[in-house]
Scaffold this active site. Sequence first.
Site, mmCIF file in Angstrom:
data_model
loop_
_atom_site.group_PDB
_atom_site.id
_atom_site.type_symbol
_atom_site.label_atom_id
_atom_site.label_comp_id
_atom_site.label_asym_id
_atom_site.label_seq_id
_atom_site.Cartn_x
_atom_site.Cartn_y
_atom_site.Cartn_z
ATOM 1 N N MET A 38 0.851 -1.196 0.000
ATOM 2 C CA MET A 38 0.000 0.000 0.000
ATOM 3 C C MET A 38 0.890 1.252 0.000
ATOM 4 O O MET A 38 0.418 2.346 0.332
ATOM 5 C CB MET A 38 -0.935 -0.011 1.208
ATOM 6 C CG MET A 38 -1.911 -1.195 1.178
ATOM 7 S SD MET A 38 -3.452 -0.894 2.050
ATOM 8 C CE MET A 38 -2.858 -0.574 3.697
ATOM 9 N N GLY A 39 2.157 1.107 -0.356
ATOM 10 C CA GLY A 39 3.045 2.267 -0.436
ATOM 11 C C GLY A 39 3.557 2.694 0.927
ATOM 12 O O GLY A 39 3.540 1.914 1.880
ATOM 13 N N HIS A 45 9.544 -3.255 3.191
ATOM 14 C CA HIS A 45 9.104 -3.472 1.802
ATOM 15 C C HIS A 45 10.311 -3.719 0.894
ATOM 16 O O HIS A 45 10.262 -4.575 0.005
ATOM 17 C CB HIS A 45 8.361 -2.236 1.276
ATOM 18 C CG HIS A 45 7.100 -1.901 2.020
ATOM 19 N ND1 HIS A 45 6.995 -0.798 2.844
ATOM 20 C CD2 HIS A 45 5.901 -2.518 2.059
ATOM 21 C CE1 HIS A 45 5.775 -0.735 3.342
ATOM 22 N NE2 HIS A 45 5.082 -1.776 2.896
ATOM 23 N N LYS A 157 5.205 -9.973 9.151
ATOM 24 C CA LYS A 157 4.644 -9.127 10.197
ATOM 25 C C LYS A 157 3.116 -9.248 10.212
ATOM 26 O O LYS A 157 2.497 -9.275 11.264
ATOM 27 C CB LYS A 157 5.053 -7.674 9.996
ATOM 28 C CG LYS A 157 4.572 -6.812 11.117
ATOM 29 C CD LYS A 157 4.860 -5.375 10.877
ATOM 30 C CE LYS A 157 3.759 -4.537 11.429
ATOM 31 N NZ LYS A 157 2.651 -4.299 10.530
ATOM 32 N N ASP A 158 2.526 -9.324 9.026
ATOM 33 C CA ASP A 158 1.074 -9.535 8.920
ATOM 34 C C ASP A 158 0.824 -11.036 8.800
ATOM 35 O O ASP A 158 0.440 -11.540 7.740
ATOM 36 C CB ASP A 158 0.531 -8.771 7.713
ATOM 37 C CG ASP A 158 0.717 -7.276 7.876
ATOM 38 O OD1 ASP A 158 0.156 -6.706 8.814
ATOM 39 O OD2 ASP A 158 1.468 -6.680 7.083
ATOM 40 N N SER A 197 6.749 -0.625 10.150
ATOM 41 C CA SER A 197 5.375 -0.514 9.661
ATOM 42 C C SER A 197 5.146 0.911 9.181
ATOM 43 O O SER A 197 5.659 1.861 9.800
ATOM 44 C CB SER A 197 4.404 -0.833 10.804
ATOM 45 O OG SER A 197 3.109 -0.364 10.482
ATOM 46 N N SER A 198 4.365 1.044 8.115
ATOM 47 C CA SER A 198 4.042 2.401 7.630
ATOM 48 C C SER A 198 3.295 3.170 8.716
ATOM 49 O O SER A 198 3.355 4.399 8.777
ATOM 50 C CB SER A 198 3.181 2.319 6.378
ATOM 51 O OG SER A 198 3.797 1.474 5.431
HETATM 52 O O1 PAF Z 1 -0.003 -5.779 3.499
HETATM 53 C C1 PAF Z 1 -0.447 -4.858 2.782
HETATM 54 O O2 PAF Z 1 0.211 -3.837 2.536
HETATM 55 C C2 PAF Z 1 -1.853 -4.984 2.200
HETATM 56 O O3 PAF Z 1 -2.722 -5.598 3.080
HETATM 57 C C3 PAF Z 1 -1.860 -5.677 0.825
HETATM 58 C C4 PAF Z 1 -1.410 -7.127 0.915
HETATM 59 C C5 PAF Z 1 -0.986 -4.925 -0.151
HETATM 60 C C6 PAF Z 1 -3.297 -5.687 0.263
HETATM 61 O O4 PAF Z 1 -3.786 -4.402 0.128
#
Ligand code: PAF
Length: 297
Positions: A38-39, A45, A157-158, A197-198
């Site tokens: 999600m940027g 990332h 992390k997620d 984390s963002s």
């Molecule tokens: O982890 C994320 O950034 C978001 O949940 C994802 C996987 C890009 C889906 O929008």
Amino acid sequence: MQILTALEPLRTALATLKSGDNSNHPGDRPPLALVPTMGALHEGHLTLVREAKRRAAHVVVSIFVNPRQFGPGEDLATYPRQLEADAALLEAEGVDVLWAPTVEAIYPRGYATTVQVGGLDAVLCGAARPGHFDGVATVVTKLFNQVQPDVALFGEKDWQQLAIIRRMARDLDLTHPHADRIVGVPTVREADGLAMSSRNKYLTAEERTAAPAMNRAMRAAAAQIAAGEPVADVLAVLRDTVLAAGFHRVDYADLRDAETLEALTVPGPGPARLLVAAHLGKARLIDNVAVGGGQTC
Ligand code: PAF
């Protein structure tokens, strides 16, 4: 790096990449990796991107702040957006395509379909954020269908998100990528242990100082559970420790089977994970660590 926002140009660019016309990445790796984001990119990332480059000849990164995974009153409007800075970071990493779709390219007028991964989506973050994982599963399915990657990478992390996406790939016989080609990459942490984390941007200086206490307490709890201490007692102390560190609410502090996310009152024979979500100021922080197996990343 090509920056694309509409589906037809994306398909043309990917066909060209796959046919090898633009290839300067020889080798026997599969053609295409996708890193969905999600940027508001950070080192976590970029670690996914580097791993993607190791695993595939070409890398597509998507940036889409997905409205369907934000609930009412959540931070959709304020979620950090910095496309230009993100593009510069990705260009420097040698990414081939930045897929930054418009909302219309993901959810065209009249869009009506939702992907729901039953059961796994009802616990942990799913209980605190109803509908969140429907939004995630739906957008990830769309991204997989649009990009058709051979491999896709997600941060550990997620953890719940990763478990749900693997389940979805298995259930729907996704071949691009199939469940085994969904790669979880260990959480990248700041020097003091805070998971990157963002949303860490929401922390004030004082909260940022307090934040790593959650991971410290989790590591201690994981070690105690692995040493055979009663799970319920350890989790109660963990919750109290997190609250005493300045967090004002703990959504959950649970021991779960790493794959099925079933709640465990004793560590099972398979891999177990300790997962916590707690609120500190405006931020809701999540983290997870392995229990046993010598690994607590
Ligand atoms: O982890 C994320 O950034 C978001 O949940 C994802 C996987 C890009 C889906 O929008």
